[in-house]
Structures are given as structure tokens and as C-alpha cells.
Design a protein around this motif. Structure first.
Motif, PDB file in Angstrom:
ATOM      1  N   PRO A  56      75.519   5.428 140.886  1.00  0.00           N
ATOM      2  CA  PRO A  56      76.565   6.137 141.628  1.00  0.00           C
ATOM      3  C   PRO A  56      77.975   5.680 141.251  1.00  0.00           C
ATOM      4  N   ILE A  57      78.821   6.676 140.967  1.00  0.00           N
ATOM      5  CA  ILE A  57      80.202   6.375 140.578  1.00  0.00           C
ATOM      6  C   ILE A  57      81.021   6.057 141.828  1.00  0.00           C
ATOM      7  N   LEU A  58      81.785   4.973 141.746  1.00  0.00           N
ATOM      8  CA  LEU A  58      82.642   4.572 142.864  1.00  0.00           C
ATOM      9  C   LEU A  58      84.083   5.047 142.644  1.00  0.00           C
ATOM     10  N   VAL A  59      84.660   4.712 141.492  1.00  0.00           N
ATOM     11  CA  VAL A  59      86.046   5.087 141.186  1.00  0.00           C
ATOM     12  C   VAL A  59      86.160   5.348 139.687  1.00  0.00           C
ATOM     13  N   GLN A  60      86.963   6.366 139.339  1.00  0.00           N
ATOM     14  CA  GLN A  60      87.285   6.607 137.932  1.00  0.00           C
ATOM     15  C   GLN A  60      88.796   6.748 137.777  1.00  0.00           C
ATOM     16  N   ALA A  61      89.283   6.392 136.602  1.00  0.00           N
ATOM     17  CA  ALA A  61      90.675   6.664 136.263  1.00  0.00           C
ATOM     18  C   ALA A  61      90.692   7.333 134.898  1.00  0.00           C
ATOM     19  N   ALA A  62      91.496   8.380 134.767  1.00  0.00           N
ATOM     20  CA  ALA A  62      91.587   9.111 133.499  1.00  0.00           C
ATOM     21  C   ALA A  62      92.744   8.555 132.674  1.00  0.00           C
ATOM     22  N   VAL A  63      92.540   8.502 131.371  1.00  0.00           N
ATOM     23  CA  VAL A  63      93.559   8.006 130.436  1.00  0.00           C
ATOM     24  C   VAL A  63      93.650   9.000 129.280  1.00  0.00           C
ATOM     25  N   PRO A  64      94.844   9.539 128.996  1.00  0.00           N
ATOM     26  CA  PRO A  64      94.959  10.459 127.865  1.00  0.00           C
ATOM     27  C   PRO A  64      94.811   9.720 126.540  1.00  0.00           C
ATOM     28  N   VAL A  65      94.215  10.396 125.558  1.00  0.00           N
ATOM     29  CA  VAL A  65      94.158   9.847 124.191  1.00  0.00           C
ATOM     30  C   VAL A  65      95.342  10.433 123.436  1.00  0.00           C
ATOM     31  N   LEU A  66      96.221   9.569 122.957  1.00  0.00           N
ATOM     32  CA  LEU A  66      97.410  10.033 122.253  1.00  0.00           C
ATOM     33  C   LEU A  66      97.129  10.165 120.761  1.00  0.00           C
ATOM     34  N   ARG A  67      97.883  11.039 120.114  1.00  0.00           N
ATOM     35  CA  ARG A  67      97.653  11.214 118.667  1.00  0.00           C
ATOM     36  C   ARG A  67      97.934   9.935 117.901  1.00  0.00           C
ATOM     37  N   SER A  68      98.827   9.119 118.453  1.00  0.00           N
ATOM     38  CA  SER A  68      99.206   7.862 117.782  1.00  0.00           C
ATOM     39  C   SER A  68      98.213   6.730 118.076  1.00  0.00           C
ATOM     40  N   ASP A  69      97.225   6.974 118.943  1.00  0.00           N
ATOM     41  CA  ASP A  69      96.335   5.888 119.369  1.00  0.00           C
ATOM     42  C   ASP A  69      95.447   5.368 118.253  1.00  0.00           C
ATOM     43  N   ASP A  70      95.290   4.051 118.225  1.00  0.00           N
ATOM     44  CA  ASP A  70      94.184   3.454 117.484  1.00  0.00           C
ATOM     45  C   ASP A  70      93.302   2.764 118.532  1.00  0.00           C
ATOM     46  N   HIS A  71      92.255   2.097 118.075  1.00  0.00           N
ATOM     47  CA  HIS A  71      91.298   1.495 119.002  1.00  0.00           C
ATOM     48  C   HIS A  71      91.987   0.525 119.967  1.00  0.00           C
ATOM     49  N   GLY A  72      92.886  -0.291 119.391  1.00  0.00           N
ATOM     50  CA  GLY A  72      93.535  -1.322 120.198  1.00  0.00           C
ATOM     51  C   GLY A  72      94.438  -0.747 121.274  1.00  0.00           C
ATOM     52  N   SER A  73      95.243   0.244 120.902  1.00  0.00           N
ATOM     53  CA  SER A  73      96.195   0.792 121.878  1.00  0.00           C
ATOM     54  C   SER A  73      95.471   1.542 122.991  1.00  0.00           C
ATOM     55  N   LEU A  74      94.423   2.295 122.609  1.00  0.00           N
ATOM     56  CA  LEU A  74      93.678   3.039 123.636  1.00  0.00           C
ATOM     57  C   LEU A  74      92.919   2.073 124.548  1.00  0.00           C
ATOM     58  N   ALA A  75      92.284   1.069 123.962  1.00  0.00           N
ATOM     59  CA  ALA A  75      91.543   0.094 124.774  1.00  0.00           C
ATOM     60  C   ALA A  75      92.470  -0.607 125.756  1.00  0.00           C
ATOM     61  N   ALA A  76      93.677  -0.910 125.320  1.00  0.00           N
ATOM     62  CA  ALA A  76      94.622  -1.614 126.200  1.00  0.00           C
ATOM     63  C   ALA A  76      95.022  -0.734 127.379  1.00  0.00           C
ATOM     64  N   ARG A  77      95.271   0.565 127.126  1.00  0.00           N
ATOM     65  CA  ARG A  77      95.662   1.441 128.240  1.00  0.00           C
ATOM     66  C   ARG A  77      94.504   1.656 129.200  1.00  0.00           C
ATOM     67  N   ILE A  78      93.295   1.732 128.648  1.00  0.00           N
ATOM     68  CA  ILE A  78      92.127   1.881 129.532  1.00  0.00           C
ATOM     69  C   ILE A  78      91.958   0.612 130.383  1.00  0.00           C
ATOM     70  N   GLN A  79      92.142  -0.530 129.759  1.00  0.00           N
ATOM     71  CA  GLN A  79      91.956  -1.777 130.513  1.00  0.00           C
ATOM     72  C   GLN A  79      92.946  -1.912 131.663  1.00  0.00           C
ATOM     73  N   ALA A  80      94.178  -1.467 131.428  1.00  0.00           N
ATOM     74  CA  ALA A  80      95.167  -1.529 132.513  1.00  0.00           C
ATOM     75  C   ALA A  80      94.668  -0.737 133.719  1.00  0.00           C
ATOM     76  N   GLN A  81      94.003   0.379 133.461  1.00  0.00           N
ATOM     77  CA  GLN A  81      93.449   1.192 134.553  1.00  0.00           C
ATOM     78  C   GLN A  81      92.219   0.520 135.177  1.00  0.00           C
ATOM     79  N   GLU A  82      91.423  -0.148 134.353  1.00  0.00           N
ATOM     80  CA  GLU A  82      90.274  -0.885 134.901  1.00  0.00           C
ATOM     81  C   GLU A  82      90.743  -1.896 135.942  1.00  0.00           C
ATOM     82  N   HIS A  83      91.843  -2.576 135.613  1.00  0.00           N
ATOM     83  CA  HIS A  83      92.361  -3.603 136.524  1.00  0.00           C
ATOM     84  C   HIS A  83      92.787  -2.993 137.855  1.00  0.00           C
ATOM     85  N   ARG A  84      93.238  -1.741 137.814  1.00  0.00           N
ATOM     86  CA  ARG A  84      93.654  -1.054 139.051  1.00  0.00           C
ATOM     87  C   ARG A  84      92.452  -0.619 139.878  1.00  0.00           C
ATOM     88  N   ILE A  85      91.417  -0.060 139.202  1.00  0.00           N
ATOM     89  CA  ILE A  85      90.351   0.577 139.993  1.00  0.00           C
ATOM     90  C   ILE A  85      89.279  -0.405 140.456  1.00  0.00           C
TER      91      ILE A  85
END
Ligand code: GRF
Length: 195
Positions: free
Chosen positions: A142-171
Motif C-alpha cells: 500500500p502506497i502511503l505518500v508519493q511526490a512527483a518530480v519532472p525529468v528535465l531535458r538537461s538531467d543526467d542520473h546524478g541531477s535527477l537522483a538528487a532532486r528525487i532524494q530531496a522529495q524523499e526527505h520531505r515525504i
């Protein structure tokens, strides 16, 4: 429970200490002696137990040890905050409805390893993170909380992972509070979000 850098672990500790989460992180369990999470626990003054998966040929034996150390600390709820091992029914049955996992995708998309790489390879424009209760199937439950993160054209693995992690810390603190609310119906829970 953590295997890696432990940034989610620290976010939870901070949410409890002067943050909105009315709970206490009483113990960290790591499976890797040199992980960053262990250093963070030391700095934050949280007792840390090492249960090295390489000492166990069976996943169940590792989980039995982990569950025993939580039982000894009388924990109400367990968070897999970047636990890079598959857990077995031994641990799941010991904490029914009390085992929370964080995963770096919008489940049910991109289960399993390297969810960030999977999202980039698929070319999605939106990904994110999910906190959910753990069931036997990997990255399900069962899902408790989700946060959506846009994938930017400029994203590489590191930049996308970092933005997702910032949201993980919130949720993650909210997921803990929601799991506790569900348990409240049985009168068993203590943690809650304030305000
Ligand atoms: C997180 O991105 C989590 O979603 C994944 O592993 C990562 C752990 O990061 N399962 P950290 O150790 O909390 O910094």
C-alpha cells in the motif's frame, strides 16, 4: 534500516528533533560497515547496530537478527531508508503494517534496482518517489505518500537522483505519520505529524 549514505535516515531524525514528526528514532541498523549512514548515526547520537549480510547465507537469518534487535529496542515502526537488501517474510511478519520503504520512482513504475536509470532510459517526463508499506513482492504494498518530480531535458542520473532524494526527505516523515495513523485504529501507534 540503511545501507548507503543515510540521507533519508538523517531527514527522519531531523523531522523528529524539532521537526513536525512526534516520534523518536531509537535505533539504526546497517548491513554495511563502511556506509555513510553509520557515520551519520554516530554524529547524531543514535545507537547503530551492524548486521552484515555477508555473515548470513540465508536472507531469513539476517532478517531474524534485524527483527531481534528491533524487538530488544521495543520499536513501534521500522523504516527501510535505503535498505538495499530484499526483505523476507521473517521481517515483514514481525512488523505487519509497521514496515515502511522509500523507493525513487512513482510506483508501480520502475520497481527494483536503479529506478532513476530506468526512468531516464524510458524517457518519461515525470517520475518521483514513493513511500509505501512493505509486502512480500519487491517495491509493492500500500502506497502511503508519493511526490512527483519532472525529468528535465538537461538531467543526467546524478541531477535527477538528487532532486528525487530531496522529495524523499520531505515525504518520508509524512509516511511514518500516516503508517502510525493506520495503526492507531488498533491502539498500537505513537508517532504523528504535528501542525
Ligand atoms: C534512496 O534514494 C532510496 O530511495 C533508495 O536508496 C536511496 C538511499 O539514499 N532506496 P540515502 O542512503 O537515504 O541517502
Amino acid at each position: 534500516m540503511a545501507s548507503g549514505q543515510g540521507s533519508n535516515f538523517e531527514a527522519l531524525v531531523r523531522a523528529c528533533r524539532g521537526g513536525p514528526l512526534n516520534a523518536e528514532v531509537v535505533q539504526l541498523v546497517v548491513n554495511n560497515p563502511v556506509c555513510g549512514a553509520r557515520q551519520r548515526a554516530k554524529r547524531l547520537g543514535i545507537p547503530c547496530q551492524l548486521h552484515d549480510h555477508r555473515d548470513h547465507s540465508l536472507r531469513q537469518d539476517l532478517d531474524r537478527q534485524v527483527a531481534a534487535s528491533f524487538a530488544a529496542s521495543d520499536v513501534d515502526l521500522v523504516v527501510m531508508a535505503g535498505w538495499m537488501r530484499i526483505v523476507t517474510p521473517v521481517l515483514i511478519a514481525a512488523y505487519p503494517g509497521r514496515l515502511v520503504n522509500i523507493h525513487p520512482s512513482l510506483l508501480p513504475s520502475f520497481r527494483g534496482l536503479d529506478a532513476v536509470g530506468q526512468a531516464l532510459a524510458a524517457g518519461v517526463t515525470l517520475t518521483g518517489c514513493t513511500a509505501h508499506l512493505v509486502e512480500e513482492a519487491v517495491d509493492a504494498g500500500p502506497i502511503l505518500v508519493q511526490a512527483a518530480v519532472p525529468v528535465l531535458r538537461s538531467d543526467d542520473h546524478g541531477s535527477l537522483a538528487a532532486r528525487i532524494q530531496a522529495q524523499e526527505h520531505r515525504i518520508l516523515p509524512f509516511a511514518v505519520a500516516l503508517a502510525a495513523l493506520r495503526l492507531d485504529q488498533t491502539g498500537a501507534a505513537t508517532p504523528a505529524i504535528q501542525g
